[in-house]
Write a protein that holds these residues in place. Structure first.
Motif, PDB file in Angstrom:
ATOM      1  N   LYS A  84       0.812  -1.213   0.000  1.00 54.39           N
ATOM      2  CA  LYS A  84       0.000   0.000   0.000  1.00 54.39           C
ATOM      3  C   LYS A  84       0.851   1.272   0.000  1.00 54.39           C
ATOM      4  N   LEU A  85       2.080   1.168   0.432  1.00 48.83           N
ATOM      5  CA  LEU A  85       2.925   2.354   0.584  1.00 48.83           C
ATOM      6  C   LEU A  85       3.274   2.995  -0.749  1.00 48.83           C
ATOM      7  N   ASP A  86       3.606   2.159  -1.738  1.00 53.23           N
ATOM      8  CA  ASP A  86       4.027   2.705  -3.036  1.00 53.23           C
ATOM      9  C   ASP A  86       3.867   1.621  -4.096  1.00 53.23           C
ATOM     10  N   VAL A  87       3.528   2.049  -5.297  1.00 55.50           N
ATOM     11  CA  VAL A  87       3.348   1.104  -6.399  1.00 55.50           C
ATOM     12  C   VAL A  87       4.655   0.380  -6.737  1.00 55.50           C
ATOM     13  N   LEU A  88       5.793   0.987  -6.411  1.00 55.38           N
ATOM     14  CA  LEU A  88       7.084   0.367  -6.680  1.00 55.38           C
ATOM     15  C   LEU A  88       7.211  -0.973  -5.956  1.00 55.38           C
ATOM     16  N   TRP A  89       6.679  -1.031  -4.727  1.00 59.28           N
ATOM     17  CA  TRP A  89       6.747  -2.280  -3.979  1.00 59.28           C
ATOM     18  C   TRP A  89       5.956  -3.393  -4.669  1.00 59.28           C
ATOM     19  N   PHE A  90       4.898  -3.027  -5.358  1.00 58.47           N
ATOM     20  CA  PHE A  90       4.097  -4.020  -6.080  1.00 58.47           C
ATOM     21  C   PHE A  90       4.937  -4.709  -7.159  1.00 58.47           C
ATOM     22  N   PHE A  91       5.701  -3.914  -7.912  1.00 55.81           N
ATOM     23  CA  PHE A  91       6.528  -4.472  -8.977  1.00 55.81           C
ATOM     24  C   PHE A  91       7.723  -5.239  -8.415  1.00 55.81           C
ATOM     25  N   ILE A  92       8.239  -4.796  -7.268  1.00 54.59           N
ATOM     26  CA  ILE A  92       9.322  -5.550  -6.626  1.00 54.59           C
ATOM     27  C   ILE A  92       8.822  -6.922  -6.193  1.00 54.59           C
ATOM     28  N   ARG A  93       7.627  -6.958  -5.573  1.00 55.13           N
ATOM     29  CA  ARG A  93       7.047  -8.242  -5.163  1.00 55.13           C
ATOM     30  C   ARG A  93       6.765  -9.122  -6.369  1.00 55.13           C
ATOM     31  N   LEU A  94       6.308  -8.516  -7.451  1.00 56.03           N
ATOM     32  CA  LEU A  94       6.019  -9.270  -8.673  1.00 56.03           C
ATOM     33  C   LEU A  94       7.282  -9.930  -9.213  1.00 56.03           C
ATOM     34  N   PHE A  95       8.379  -9.161  -9.210  1.00 53.32           N
ATOM     35  CA  PHE A  95       9.648  -9.685  -9.723  1.00 53.32           C
ATOM     36  C   PHE A  95      10.186 -10.805  -8.828  1.00 53.32           C
ATOM     37  N   VAL A  96      10.161 -10.590  -7.509  1.00 53.70           N
ATOM     38  CA  VAL A  96      10.654 -11.612  -6.574  1.00 53.70           C
ATOM     39  C   VAL A  96       9.806 -12.873  -6.670  1.00 53.70           C
ATOM     40  N   SER A  97       8.488 -12.711  -6.800  1.00 57.12           N
ATOM     41  CA  SER A  97       7.587 -13.862  -6.922  1.00 57.12           C
ATOM     42  C   SER A  97       7.890 -14.658  -8.186  1.00 57.12           C
ATOM     43  N   LEU A  98       8.155 -13.934  -9.270  1.00 58.58           N
ATOM     44  CA  LEU A  98       8.499 -14.590 -10.534  1.00 58.58           C
ATOM     45  C   LEU A  98       9.781 -15.398 -10.402  1.00 58.58           C
ATOM     46  N   CYS A  99      10.774 -14.815  -9.731  1.00 57.25           N
ATOM     47  CA  CYS A  99      12.052 -15.516  -9.524  1.00 57.25           C
ATOM     48  C   CYS A  99      11.852 -16.791  -8.706  1.00 57.25           C
ATOM     49  N   ILE A 100      11.030 -16.702  -7.653  1.00 60.26           N
ATOM     50  CA  ILE A 100      10.782 -17.871  -6.802  1.00 60.26           C
ATOM     51  C   ILE A 100      10.057 -18.963  -7.586  1.00 60.26           C
ATOM     52  N   GLY A 101       9.040 -18.581  -8.362  1.00 55.98           N
ATOM     53  CA  GLY A 101       8.295 -19.556  -9.155  1.00 55.98           C
ATOM     54  C   GLY A 101       9.164 -20.230 -10.206  1.00 55.98           C
ATOM     55  N   VAL A 102       9.967 -19.428 -10.916  1.00 51.02           N
ATOM     56  CA  VAL A 102      10.862 -19.983 -11.947  1.00 51.02           C
ATOM     57  C   VAL A 102      11.914 -20.889 -11.315  1.00 51.02           C
ATOM     58  N   LEU A 103      12.453 -20.488 -10.162  1.00 52.94           N
ATOM     59  CA  LEU A 103      13.462 -21.304  -9.488  1.00 52.94           C
ATOM     60  C   LEU A 103      12.888 -22.653  -9.079  1.00 52.94           C
ATOM     61  N   TYR A 104      11.684 -22.649  -8.522  1.00 54.81           N
ATOM     62  CA  TYR A 104      11.044 -23.914  -8.151  1.00 54.81           C
ATOM     63  C   TYR A 104      10.826 -24.806  -9.380  1.00 54.81           C
ATOM     64  N   GLY A 105      10.298 -24.207 -10.463  1.00 52.44           N
ATOM     65  CA  GLY A 105      10.054 -24.974 -11.679  1.00 52.44           C
ATOM     66  C   GLY A 105      11.335 -25.542 -12.267  1.00 52.44           C
ATOM     67  N   TYR A 106      12.418 -24.749 -12.215  1.00 49.15           N
ATOM     68  CA  TYR A 106      13.699 -25.195 -12.778  1.00 49.15           C
ATOM     69  C   TYR A 106      14.268 -26.352 -11.967  1.00 49.15           C
ATOM     70  N   ILE A 107      14.216 -26.248 -10.634  1.00 50.15           N
ATOM     71  CA  ILE A 107      14.728 -27.326  -9.781  1.00 50.15           C
ATOM     72  C   ILE A 107      13.903 -28.596  -9.977  1.00 50.15           C
TER      73      ILE A 107
END
Length: 302
Positions: A84-107
Motif C-alpha cells: 500500500k505504501l508505493d506502487v514500486l513495492w508491487f513491482f518488486i514483489r512481482l519480480f521476486v515472486s516470478l524468480c521464486i516460481g521460476v526457481l522452483y520450476g527449474y529445480i
C-alpha cells in the motif's frame, strides 16, 4: 486520486490472486490424480508399463509446473500492507515472486530429468518382470529366456529383435502350455516398414548427391532397408552448407569412426561359454557402444 485507484486495484488483485492460487493447485492435483486413477484402472502389468513409460514423467513435470505457478501467485499476496505504501513495492514483489516460481520450476525440472529416470526405471522393471498369471486358471507363468522364446516368435518378430528395435517377452504356463507375448521398445530405433508392418526398417547407407557450397544447400540420399522383407526405401535430405563447413573446418571429432564414409557397418561377435556365437551389425560406433553397455551377458551364459 491515483493513490485511490492503486489501492482499489491492489485490493481486487489480492482477492483474484487468492482464488487463482487454489484454482491452479487444484488443476495440478487433479491432473496428476487423473493419471494415477488411469494407472490403477489398468488391468494388466503391460498396460501399466506402457502408460508409466509414456506419461508418468510428463504428468509429474506438468504437476510441478502448476505448483510453480501457484507459488508465484501466492507470493503475490504477501506483505499486503507494505504494497500500500508505493506502487514500486508491487513491482518488486512481482519480480521476486516470478524468480521464486521460476526457481522452483527449474529445480523440479532438473530432478525429473536427472534423478527421477532411475526411480521410474525401477518401477518399470518391477512392472515388466513381475510374474504373470494365467487368466484361465490363476497359475503363475514363467518368463522364457532369449533362446527359449524364439520358438514362440514368428520370423518377423525375430527380425525385429535382431535389429533391437523391439524386444518381446514370452510368458508360459508350464502346466497348460498357455502363452502370452508382450511387446516392448528395443534398445535401438528402427522405422516401421510400410510393406510388412514390422519395425525392421533401418538406415543402410548415405550418399551425397549434391555437394553443399558456401551459398547453396546440397542434397543427401538416405537408403533404408527392411531386414525382414528386404524393402528398400530412399529419402532425400537437405545438406546445408553449415554441415559442409563443419566437416571441412578442421574441427576435432570425438568419434572419427562415426564420420568415416568408408565405414558402412560395424560388426560385433559375442562368444558365450557354451560355444554359442551371436553376431550383430551396427551402422555407427555410438550404436555399437550403446548395445555393449546394455547387453545382458547373463542371458548369453544361460
Amino acid at each position: 486520486m491515483n493513490n485511490e485507484l492503486y489501492l482499489d486495484f491492489l485490493a481486487k488483485w489480492q482477492q483474484i490472486v487468492y482464488i487463482l492460487v487454489f484454482i491452479t493447485l487444484g488443476i495440478g492435483v487433479l491432473n496428476y490424480l487423473f493419471y494415477k486413477i488411469s494407472f490403477m484402472s489398468k488391468s494388466t502389468y503391460k498396460e501399466k508399463f506402457d502408460l508409466a513409460s509414456e506419461k508418468e514423467s510428463k504428468k509429474l513435470l506438468s504437476g510441478h509446473i502448476f505448483v510453480a505457478v501457484a507459488l508465484f501467485l501466492f507470493c503475490n499476496t504477501l506483505e499486503y500492507e507494505t504494497m500500500k505504501l508505493d506502487v514500486l513495492w508491487f513491482f518488486i514483489r512481482l519480480f521476486v515472486s516470478l524468480c521464486i516460481g521460476v526457481l522452483y520450476g527449474y529445480i523440479a525440472q532438473l530432478i525429473i530429468k536427472f534423478y527421477y529416470p532411475g526411480v521410474l526405471e525401477k518401477k518399470l522393471k518391477r512392472l515388466r518382470f513381475t510374474p504373470r498369471v494365467n487368466p484361465e486358471n490363476g497359475n503363475k507363468m514363467k518368463l522364457l529366456s532369449e533362446a527359449e522364446e524364439d520358438a514362440y516368435l514368428d520370423e518377423g518378430m525375430q527380425a525385429e529383435e535382431n535389429v533391437f528395435s523391439v524386444d518381446y517377452d514370452v510368458w508360459i504356463d508350464e502346466a497348460t502350455g498357455y502363452t502370452k507375448i508382450e511387446k516392448y521398445k528395443g534398445h535401438l530405433s528402427a522405422l516401421e516398414c510400410d510393406r510388412c508392418g514390422f519395425q525392421t526398417l533401418r538406415l543402410q547407407k548415405e550418399e551425397i548427391i549434391k555437394e553443399a557450397s558456401d551459398t547453396e544447400d546440397g542434397e543427401l540420399l538416405k537408403e533404408f532397408k527392411c531386414s525382414y522383407c528386404n524393402r528398400i526405401k530412399r529419402k532425400n535430405v537437405v545438406l546445408t552448407h553449415r554441415i559442409k563447413e563443419n566437416a571441412e573446418g578442421g574441427e576435432l571429432i570425438d568419434n572419427p569412426l562415426d564420420h568415416d564414409a568408408r565405414i558402412s557397418v560395424i560388426k560385433i561377435e559375442i562368444h558365450g561359454n557354451n560355444g554359442e556365437v551371436k553376431e550383430y551389425d551396427f551402422q555407427n560406433l555410438n550404436n555399437a557402444k550403446n548395445f555393449l553397455n546394455e547387453f545382458n551377458f547373463e542371458k548369453l551364459r544361460d
